[in-house]
Motif scaffolding. Structure first.
Motif, PDB file in Angstrom:
ATOM      1  N   PHE A  47       0.828  -1.197   0.000  1.00 55.09           N
ATOM      2  CA  PHE A  47       0.000   0.000   0.000  1.00 55.09           C
ATOM      3  C   PHE A  47       0.867   1.252   0.000  1.00 55.09           C
ATOM      4  O   PHE A  47       1.576   1.500   0.968  1.00 55.09           O
ATOM      5  CB  PHE A  47      -0.927   0.024   1.211  1.00 55.09           C
ATOM      6  CG  PHE A  47      -1.954  -1.063   1.162  1.00 55.09           C
ATOM      7  CD1 PHE A  47      -3.087  -0.912   0.391  1.00 55.09           C
ATOM      8  CD2 PHE A  47      -1.763  -2.240   1.845  1.00 55.09           C
ATOM      9  CE1 PHE A  47      -4.030  -1.924   0.325  1.00 55.09           C
ATOM     10  CE2 PHE A  47      -2.703  -3.256   1.790  1.00 55.09           C
ATOM     11  CZ  PHE A  47      -3.834  -3.094   1.017  1.00 55.09           C
ATOM     12  N   PHE A  50       1.429   4.977   3.094  1.00 55.05           N
ATOM     13  CA  PHE A  50       1.824   4.913   4.492  1.00 55.05           C
ATOM     14  C   PHE A  50       2.963   3.932   4.649  1.00 55.05           C
ATOM     15  O   PHE A  50       3.192   3.075   3.811  1.00 55.05           O
ATOM     16  CB  PHE A  50       0.653   4.580   5.413  1.00 55.05           C
ATOM     17  CG  PHE A  50      -0.069   3.310   5.073  1.00 55.05           C
ATOM     18  CD1 PHE A  50      -1.142   3.337   4.194  1.00 55.05           C
ATOM     19  CD2 PHE A  50       0.303   2.109   5.628  1.00 55.05           C
ATOM     20  CE1 PHE A  50      -1.821   2.170   3.869  1.00 55.05           C
ATOM     21  CE2 PHE A  50      -0.380   0.938   5.318  1.00 55.05           C
ATOM     22  CZ  PHE A  50      -1.439   0.973   4.429  1.00 55.05           C
ATOM     23  N   LEU A  54      -0.282  -2.810   6.029  1.00 59.24           N
ATOM     24  CA  LEU A  54      -1.594  -2.454   6.554  1.00 59.24           C
ATOM     25  C   LEU A  54      -1.795  -3.057   7.948  1.00 59.24           C
ATOM     26  O   LEU A  54      -2.340  -2.422   8.847  1.00 59.24           O
ATOM     27  CB  LEU A  54      -2.697  -2.956   5.604  1.00 59.24           C
ATOM     28  CG  LEU A  54      -4.115  -2.565   6.005  1.00 59.24           C
ATOM     29  CD1 LEU A  54      -4.340  -1.074   5.865  1.00 59.24           C
ATOM     30  CD2 LEU A  54      -5.153  -3.331   5.191  1.00 59.24           C
ATOM     31  N   LEU A  57      -0.173  -0.896  10.526  1.00 57.54           N
ATOM     32  CA  LEU A  57      -0.950   0.322  10.744  1.00 57.54           C
ATOM     33  C   LEU A  57      -2.172   0.050  11.636  1.00 57.54           C
ATOM     34  O   LEU A  57      -2.439   0.791  12.586  1.00 57.54           O
ATOM     35  CB  LEU A  57      -1.403   0.861   9.383  1.00 57.54           C
ATOM     36  CG  LEU A  57      -2.181   2.166   9.425  1.00 57.54           C
ATOM     37  CD1 LEU A  57      -1.262   3.333   9.075  1.00 57.54           C
ATOM     38  CD2 LEU A  57      -3.366   2.150   8.469  1.00 57.54           C
ATOM     39  N   LEU A  58      -2.869  -1.035  11.332  1.00 61.70           N
ATOM     40  CA  LEU A  58      -4.098  -1.327  12.090  1.00 61.70           C
ATOM     41  C   LEU A  58      -3.780  -1.785  13.516  1.00 61.70           C
ATOM     42  O   LEU A  58      -4.491  -1.433  14.458  1.00 61.70           O
ATOM     43  CB  LEU A  58      -4.937  -2.380  11.358  1.00 61.70           C
ATOM     44  CG  LEU A  58      -5.437  -1.995   9.954  1.00 61.70           C
ATOM     45  CD1 LEU A  58      -6.248  -3.141   9.339  1.00 61.70           C
ATOM     46  CD2 LEU A  58      -6.268  -0.721   9.981  1.00 61.70           C
ATOM     47  N   GLY A  61      -2.776   1.291  15.515  1.00 67.99           N
ATOM     48  CA  GLY A  61      -3.978   2.078  15.824  1.00 67.99           C
ATOM     49  C   GLY A  61      -4.787   1.446  16.941  1.00 67.99           C
ATOM     50  O   GLY A  61      -5.229   2.129  17.875  1.00 67.99           O
ATOM     51  N   THR A  62      -4.974   0.142  16.868  1.00 72.38           N
ATOM     52  CA  THR A  62      -5.784  -0.534  17.883  1.00 72.38           C
ATOM     53  C   THR A  62      -5.084  -0.520  19.238  1.00 72.38           C
ATOM     54  O   THR A  62      -5.717  -0.320  20.285  1.00 72.38           O
ATOM     55  CB  THR A  62      -6.089  -1.986  17.452  1.00 72.38           C
ATOM     56  OG1 THR A  62      -6.614  -1.973  16.116  1.00 72.38           O
ATOM     57  CG2 THR A  62      -7.094  -2.635  18.374  1.00 72.38           C
ATOM     58  N   ALA A 135      -9.515  -5.781   7.129  1.00 66.50           N
ATOM     59  CA  ALA A 135      -9.749  -5.352   8.508  1.00 66.50           C
ATOM     60  C   ALA A 135     -10.193  -6.523   9.379  1.00 66.50           C
ATOM     61  O   ALA A 135      -9.777  -6.646  10.532  1.00 66.50           O
ATOM     62  CB  ALA A 135     -10.792  -4.234   8.554  1.00 66.50           C
TER      63      ALA A 135
ATOM     64  N   VAL B  65     -10.243   2.701  13.438  1.00 69.11           N
ATOM     65  CA  VAL B  65      -9.087   1.961  12.922  1.00 69.11           C
ATOM     66  C   VAL B  65      -9.552   0.903  11.917  1.00 69.11           C
ATOM     67  O   VAL B  65      -8.987   0.759  10.829  1.00 69.11           O
ATOM     68  CB  VAL B  65      -8.300   1.299  14.079  1.00 69.11           C
ATOM     69  CG1 VAL B  65      -7.194   0.408  13.537  1.00 69.11           C
ATOM     70  CG2 VAL B  65      -7.729   2.358  15.024  1.00 69.11           C
ATOM     71  N   GLN B  66     -10.602   0.194  12.272  1.00 62.71           N
ATOM     72  CA  GLN B  66     -11.067  -0.876  11.388  1.00 62.71           C
ATOM     73  C   GLN B  66     -11.685  -0.330  10.102  1.00 62.71           C
ATOM     74  O   GLN B  66     -11.622  -0.986   9.049  1.00 62.71           O
ATOM     75  CB  GLN B  66     -12.039  -1.795  12.140  1.00 62.71           C
ATOM     76  CG  GLN B  66     -11.321  -2.489  13.310  1.00 62.71           C
ATOM     77  CD  GLN B  66     -12.144  -3.567  13.992  1.00 62.71           C
ATOM     78  OE1 GLN B  66     -13.340  -3.680  13.790  1.00 62.71           O
ATOM     79  NE2 GLN B  66     -11.475  -4.381  14.811  1.00 62.71           N
ATOM     80  N   GLY B  69      -9.093   0.035   7.677  1.00 62.05           N
ATOM     81  CA  GLY B  69      -8.784  -1.263   7.082  1.00 62.05           C
ATOM     82  C   GLY B  69      -9.875  -1.756   6.148  1.00 62.05           C
ATOM     83  O   GLY B  69      -9.742  -2.818   5.550  1.00 62.05           O
ATOM     84  N   ARG B  71     -13.225  -2.367   6.930  1.00 60.06           N
ATOM     85  CA  ARG B  71     -14.238  -3.270   7.477  1.00 60.06           C
ATOM     86  C   ARG B  71     -15.652  -2.952   7.002  1.00 60.06           C
ATOM     87  O   ARG B  71     -16.418  -3.841   6.660  1.00 60.06           O
ATOM     88  CB  ARG B  71     -14.205  -3.210   9.015  1.00 60.06           C
ATOM     89  CG  ARG B  71     -15.186  -4.181   9.659  1.00 60.06           C
ATOM     90  CD  ARG B  71     -15.024  -4.259  11.176  1.00 60.06           C
ATOM     91  NE  ARG B  71     -15.820  -5.357  11.695  1.00 60.06           N
ATOM     92  CZ  ARG B  71     -15.344  -6.378  12.417  1.00 60.06           C
ATOM     93  NH1 ARG B  71     -14.087  -6.420  12.743  1.00 60.06           N
ATOM     94  NH2 ARG B  71     -16.132  -7.340  12.820  1.00 60.06           N
TER      95      ARG B  71
END
Lengths: 253, 253
Positions: A47, A50, A54, A57-58, A61-62, A135, B65-66, B69, B71
């Protein structure tokens, strides 16, 4: 862990925790195995726009969101991306074992856990394919990673209890920085064999298709039980023991 | 759902999806039941410094966040806080059933799901107590909420298939806006009874303590099987049918 902190640590209470985490590990693997591999989510060049994959990144964030909720105030929880986490919004006292020696508590094999999970284990767990919904897969990956990390880093508590029960033998090896002797002292092959048998049995029980007719005797499990046993054999048990050795090497600091 | 989209919808493929979600629901309930209730996390007046409850804050953050991604690109996923979600970073085509009629696809009972879960069900599921680690409990809540939402909103697909199999009868009731007739048409009490029996059986199988000795016949399950059956009876099945009725009322728009 109970609510009594390190002073009431016992091998028995620790075993209970580890056995409970086995169930969580199986449930989370079953969920991830439902989804295809979705390999672009793990590819850091896939991707543009960024840095990193991915998945990174996720997960970052979480973890930031969960840090606000206070997740990493617990010494049993180790983030994969500890840098730049926001401070917790919650300051209530935690009901968990807090008091590992500070130097020892810093033992961290998160990078190794991430690496074996993404690069070696996940391609065995998830079928090839790409459903475009990364996701979901990554949320499921994070559930797997978090419980694996919790299980493996629990080695610190295991090591602490073992240290207390044979302080002299361990102390001598620690002073010599003798990793082999430490590894021998803490290894119990019988227990390891039992754990692998038990996790395989759990994968069969929790991963079976349940219907209203009497239990189908099919061997069609949601996750291959031998893969779960292999997960423990190749990664979970060895990394837990690495955590134990690293912990012990810092135990007298 | 398979990869063939709405045109290959069949009651059989939908039932398979719903049956698979039952397992996920049980696993997630078992995980939440391990933790104490932690009621301050759900109390919107408890934490000064931000608006709403800690749970709302953490769920909003995780959904953001999701969303990045991707979702919520899937019509099978409905966020609890759809406002101000960031755009997805992923634009790969999705492999899922996309093509519900637009007006019908907007049916949304998320607020009702949140409300029964937090205010009625959770206090039955989790034991009283407060361990101070609200992030863990809320992450576990979100897993429960997401799969419950997916299960309940799947009623749209169920309704679509039923509509196709008895188009004339449904169309007449839809034109009359006759909710009672719609509810009668789509209700199958035998299937509902079977679903409740099956979910209770699954709670027993997946929630048992597995040891290496032959299966313990104790009745000590990780989640009370009758509570899981009640979850379906009082909330999951009725809300799914509400979704079906609302979907049908918009089906001819």
């Amino acid at each position: 862990m109970g609510s009594d902190g390190i002073d009431n640590l016992s091998l028995d209470s620790i075993r209970k925790t580890l056995i409970g985490l086995e169930d969580t590990i199986i449930y989370s693997l079953i969920e991830r195995a439902k989804l295809p591999l979705n390999s672009p989510a793990y590819d850091s060049s896939h991707f543009p726009g960024f840095h990193g994959s991915l998945m990174e990144l996720l997960v970052k964030g979480t973890e930031s969101v969960q840090a606000q909720g206070g997740r990493y105030r617990s010494p049993e929880e180790v983030p994969f991306f500890p840098d730049h986490l926001p401070p917790p919004l919650v300051h209530r006292p935690l009901n968990c074992s807090q008091d590992l020696p500070p130097a020892a508590a810093s033992v961290n094999v998160s990078k190794k856990i991430w690496d074996f999970y993404v690069n070696q284990f996940l391609p065995l767990l998830a079928a090839k394919g790409d459903d475009g919904n990364y996701a979901l897969g990554v949320a499921s990956d994070l559930a797997c990673l978090q419980v694996l990390s919790r299980r493996i880093h629990f080695g610190k508590y295991v090591a602490e209890v073992k240290f207390r029960s044979e302080t002299e033998a361990y102390s001598a090896a620690i002073r010599e920085k003798d990793k082999d002797t430490l590894m021998n002292l803490l290894t119990d092959s019988k227990v390891e064999a039992m754990v692998k048998q038990r996790i395989e049995k759990k994968a069969k029980v929790f991963g079976q298709e349940v219907t209203l007719n009497d239990t189908s005797n099919s061997n069609d499990y949601k996750v291959d039980p031998s893969l779960v046993s292999r997960l423990y054999d190749e990664w979970v048990i060895p990394l837990t023991k690495d955590v134990e050795v690293e912990y012990l090497l810092r135990r007298l600091d």
